[in-house]
Design an enzyme around this catalytic site. Structure first.
Site, PDB file in Angstrom:
ATOM      1  N   ALA A 279      32.121  44.910  39.893  1.00  0.00           N
ATOM      2  CA  ALA A 279      31.397  45.360  38.699  1.00  0.00           C
ATOM      3  C   ALA A 279      31.184  46.877  38.688  1.00  0.00           C
ATOM      4  O   ALA A 279      31.234  47.493  37.624  1.00  0.00           O
ATOM      5  CB  ALA A 279      30.054  44.651  38.621  1.00  0.00           C
ATOM      6  N   CYS A 339      17.299  39.514  42.254  1.00  0.00           N
ATOM      7  CA  CYS A 339      16.839  38.359  43.026  1.00  0.00           C
ATOM      8  C   CYS A 339      16.492  38.783  44.452  1.00  0.00           C
ATOM      9  O   CYS A 339      16.398  37.956  45.345  1.00  0.00           O
ATOM     10  CB  CYS A 339      17.879  37.245  43.007  1.00  0.00           C
ATOM     11  SG  CYS A 339      19.451  37.737  43.695  1.00  0.00           S
TER      12      CYS A 339
HETATM   13  N1  SAH Z   1      24.553  34.648  36.242  1.00  0.00           N
HETATM   14  C1  SAH Z   1      25.147  33.621  37.062  1.00  0.00           C
HETATM   15  C2  SAH Z   1      24.846  33.809  38.542  1.00  0.00           C
HETATM   16  C3  SAH Z   1      25.282  35.126  39.147  1.00  0.00           C
HETATM   17  S1  SAH Z   1      25.382  35.098  40.876  1.00  0.00           S
HETATM   18  C4  SAH Z   1      24.710  32.255  36.536  1.00  0.00           C
HETATM   19  O1  SAH Z   1      23.846  32.177  35.654  1.00  0.00           O
HETATM   20  O2  SAH Z   1      25.249  31.240  36.997  1.00  0.00           O
HETATM   21  C5  SAH Z   1      26.119  36.602  41.266  1.00  0.00           C
HETATM   22  C6  SAH Z   1      27.642  36.666  41.104  1.00  0.00           C
HETATM   23  O3  SAH Z   1      28.032  38.017  41.374  1.00  0.00           O
HETATM   24  C7  SAH Z   1      28.459  35.812  42.049  1.00  0.00           C
HETATM   25  O4  SAH Z   1      29.282  34.960  41.305  1.00  0.00           O
HETATM   26  C8  SAH Z   1      29.321  36.800  42.863  1.00  0.00           C
HETATM   27  O5  SAH Z   1      30.651  36.333  43.056  1.00  0.00           O
HETATM   28  C9  SAH Z   1      29.329  38.007  41.981  1.00  0.00           C
HETATM   29  N2  SAH Z   1      29.483  39.325  42.625  1.00  0.00           N
HETATM   30  C10 SAH Z   1      28.988  39.742  43.807  1.00  0.00           C
HETATM   31  N3  SAH Z   1      29.261  41.047  44.008  1.00  0.00           N
HETATM   32  C11 SAH Z   1      29.924  41.469  42.914  1.00  0.00           C
HETATM   33  C12 SAH Z   1      30.474  42.730  42.497  1.00  0.00           C
HETATM   34  N4  SAH Z   1      30.352  43.814  43.258  1.00  0.00           N
HETATM   35  N5  SAH Z   1      31.091  42.791  41.314  1.00  0.00           N
HETATM   36  C13 SAH Z   1      31.214  41.700  40.520  1.00  0.00           C
HETATM   37  N6  SAH Z   1      30.725  40.500  40.853  1.00  0.00           N
HETATM   38  C14 SAH Z   1      30.084  40.379  42.030  1.00  0.00           C
END
Ligand code: SAH
Length: 395
Positions: A279, A339
């Site tokens: 991201a 979180c």
């Molecule tokens: N909003 C989601 C939950 C998000 S959990 C729901 O409602 O179900 C966080 C997510 O971030 C995970 O799927 C993980 O794979 C992803 N993630 C972790 N680090 C990341 C990064 N640097 N860039 C993009 N995605 C990432």
């Protein structure tokens, strides 16, 4: 039963029913308790304070089960706690709106280290403390009796187990093996959940209310759903008439399941775009392309996992919030979350405020957000409030 004698003055937290005793608070151990065994906790002046589980390898040396004089830690104890937790969920009418919810939320339900999530006809458990592990057999027996489900599955493959000197384990504890993908619903949206290999116990149940909240804003909107996982927010938004959702996640597998979920709900497949990547980079590249959205959701993983990571974690939150704001049309809405339990809500708000200053945007908080009610916050254990968020109007 072994006895733990505390150092003078170290009973203060226990008198407020806080369930943790750190190793530094202990003066002496009378007996030789094994990992997870129940011990009596005594103040330096000889007062009985309560009963807990001993964890010889963890910094959190004891997690309290009970402060009631004479309460035995046995099957009946767990039964009573489970009945209380079940009643609380039933009265929330969560079961009417969804087929997946947290039945037992660890310390917040008086059962340190034990998570029990219900996914349709299956229970998924995590035994995250030496005490929960010690009582596993009895816990499963009581769950079987109280909840007529097809199977009970264990997902004790969380890192925190290592701190307790416990190995990572997963597998069937009782009944049938859950299917590879299990169907659940939240209101009228259906999701396929991977209980066996998905994150946590398969789904981010704690975000349910916030996923529902986005439906009030989603109609005819172009949405960026950052840290999408299996499309939790995206599907609710599409159901409520969003024109387009762009999901970002590092995990291609999660995004594949997001797509499957869109098909499962018979949504127009062209309304969902998935970008696999980090991201931090993808947001920059969208900014460089001058992309603009009506709504941006930022639901990252825990950036602050220890006090040592506070600085780098806060920088991470600031970075994504700054980018998220820049990607919003004037008057657009940012749903931003953290979180990280160690990051206090007031500090999180300050980070988002700093991001607004740097983005040169005028930002109003329109709603404070938190974890769903099946993840209660116990007043004696403020650490149980870990998920916080804000819906912000960004001008
Ligand atoms: N909003 C989601 C939950 C998000 S959990 C729901 O409602 O179900 C966080 C997510 O971030 C995970 O799927 C993980 O794979 C992803 N993630 C972790 N680090 C990341 C990064 N640097 N860039 C993009 N995605 C990432």
């Amino acid at each position: 039963m072994s006895k733990i004698i505390l150092k003078p003055g170290r009973e203060a937290m226990l008198l407020r029913f806080h369930p943790w005793i750190f190793s530094g608070a202990i003066k002496s151990v009378e007996g030789e308790p094994s990992s997870g065994e129940t011990v009596d906790v005594i103040s330096s002046d000889g007062r009985w304070l309560g009963r807990g589980a001993y964890s010889p390898q963890s910094q959190i040396r004891i997690r309290m089960w009970s402060f009631e004089k004479g309460e035995d830690i046995s099957g009946l104890f767990f039964r009573k706690r489970f009945e209380r937790a079940k009643k609380a969920r039933e009265e929330l009418y969560i079961c009417v709106r969804t087929s997946a919810y947290r039945m037992v939320s660890s310390e917040a339900d008086g059962l340190p280290g034990l998570i029990v999530d219900k996914y349709a006809d299956y229970l998924v458990c995590q035994f995250l403390s030496a005490g929960a592990e010690y009582w596993k057999g009895e816990i499963v027996r009581q769950l079987e009796e109280l909840f007529p489900v097809l199977g009970i599955y264990e997902r004790s493959d969380a890192d925190v187990r290592l701190k307790e000197g416990l190995e990572s384990v997963k597998g069937v504890l009782s009944g049938k093996m859950p299917p590879k993908l299990l169907d659940i619903h939240e209101d009228s949206v259906k999701y396929k959940v991977d209980i066996i290999n998905g994150h946590k116990t398969g789904f981010y149940l704690d975000q349910r209310d916030n996923r529902a909240f986005i439906t009030e804003y989603a109609e005819k909107k172009d949405i960026l759903n950052c840290f999408s996982y299996t499309g939790g927010f995206a599907l609710r938004a599409l159901k409520s008439g969003a024109t387009h959702v762009t999901n970002i996640d590092t995990s291609e597998e999660c995004l594949d399941l997001a797509r499957k979920n869109a098909e499962f709900n018979r949504f127009d497949i062209d309304a969902m775009e998935n970008i696999t990547g980090d991201a931090f980079y993808v947001l920059r590249s969208l900014r460089d392309q001058a992309r603009q959205f009506d709504i941006v959701v930022l639901d990252p993983p825990k950036f602050v996992t220890s006090v040592k990571q506070m600085m780098s974690g806060t920088r991470g939150y600031k970075d994504i919030n700054l980018l998220g704001m820049k990607l919003l049309k004037p008057g657009g809405i940012l749903f931003t979350f953290s979180c990280s339990g160690l990051l206090e809500e007031s500090l999180f708000q300050k980070i988002v405020a700093d991001a607004a200053v740097d983005a040169r945007r005028d930002v109003q908080i329109i709603r404070y957000l938190g974890q769903a009610a099946d993840h209660p916050v116990a007043l004696n254990f403020p650490e149980s409030r870990y998920l916080k968020g804000m819906a912000c109007r960004v001008w």
